[in-house]
Scaffold this motif. Sequence first.
Motif, mmCIF file in Angstrom:
data_model
loop_
_atom_site.group_PDB
_atom_site.id
_atom_site.type_symbol
_atom_site.label_atom_id
_atom_site.label_comp_id
_atom_site.label_asym_id
_atom_site.label_seq_id
_atom_site.Cartn_x
_atom_site.Cartn_y
_atom_site.Cartn_z
ATOM 1 N N LEU A 80 0.715 -1.128 -0.022
ATOM 2 C CA LEU A 80 -0.003 0.003 -0.045
ATOM 3 C C LEU A 80 0.896 1.272 0.170
ATOM 4 O O LEU A 80 0.502 2.218 -0.115
ATOM 5 C CB LEU A 80 -1.021 0.038 1.084
ATOM 6 C CG LEU A 80 -1.817 -1.125 1.071
ATOM 7 C CD1 LEU A 80 -2.542 -1.094 2.545
ATOM 8 C CD2 LEU A 80 -2.764 -1.019 -0.128
ATOM 9 N N ASP A 140 -9.655 -1.933 6.553
ATOM 10 C CA ASP A 140 -9.365 -0.604 5.624
ATOM 11 C C ASP A 140 -9.512 0.635 6.473
ATOM 12 O O ASP A 140 -9.104 1.541 6.127
ATOM 13 C CB ASP A 140 -10.505 -0.663 4.541
ATOM 14 C CG ASP A 140 -10.141 -1.568 3.203
ATOM 15 O OD1 ASP A 140 -8.868 -2.123 3.439
ATOM 16 O OD2 ASP A 140 -10.907 -1.635 2.498
ATOM 17 N N GLY A 146 -7.316 -0.434 1.380
ATOM 18 C CA GLY A 146 -6.928 -1.515 0.862
ATOM 19 C C GLY A 146 -6.294 -2.596 1.802
ATOM 20 O O GLY A 146 -5.848 -3.423 0.976
#
Length: 178
Positions: A80, A140, A146
């Motif tokens: 991420l 999340d 994500g």
Amino acid sequence: MVPGVRTVEIVALLVSSVHAFEGRPADGPRPDPAPVAREHVVVRAGLGLAGDRYFNHPAHRNAAVTLFAAESLDEVATTLGLDAVPDPLLVRRNIVLRGYPVDELAARRGRDGAVFSLDSGDGPVRFRARRPAHPCAWMDTVLAPGAFRALRGHGGVRCVPLDDGTLRLGKATLDVEG
């Protein structure tokens, strides 16, 4: 999964009397009335961790303790593009280890999961891994957008303790029975 003895590190221990992830993730987690991070936990055979919300809870007897690999959070941070690795307590797993791919311990295709022991200095405590501890949409909210998807297949494993004992933060031995 490879049987044998490994040196690991217990990087986080969590015991919580309440379930913090109720309702909608957009509303945020429920406040926890007591500190959840622990220096040590007391494990009771067939019951779970003393003081935890799933201790002696009939619906969770075969899944009362959750185990998680800290490396999964390293991967989330990389995937991420996060500036830092998230705090391992945020995933709300009871025992967070560094040094072993714990997801491999889970039961697969109707078989029992692995039997393994952890010894952090007070003697070995055996567990039977049962099923994967799948991540939820709350990841999340509490980790990063994500994270739920990034943790699929890496959410840890639900276990039943087979022995009474104590686990402490720090270096430990993990022994996976053959």
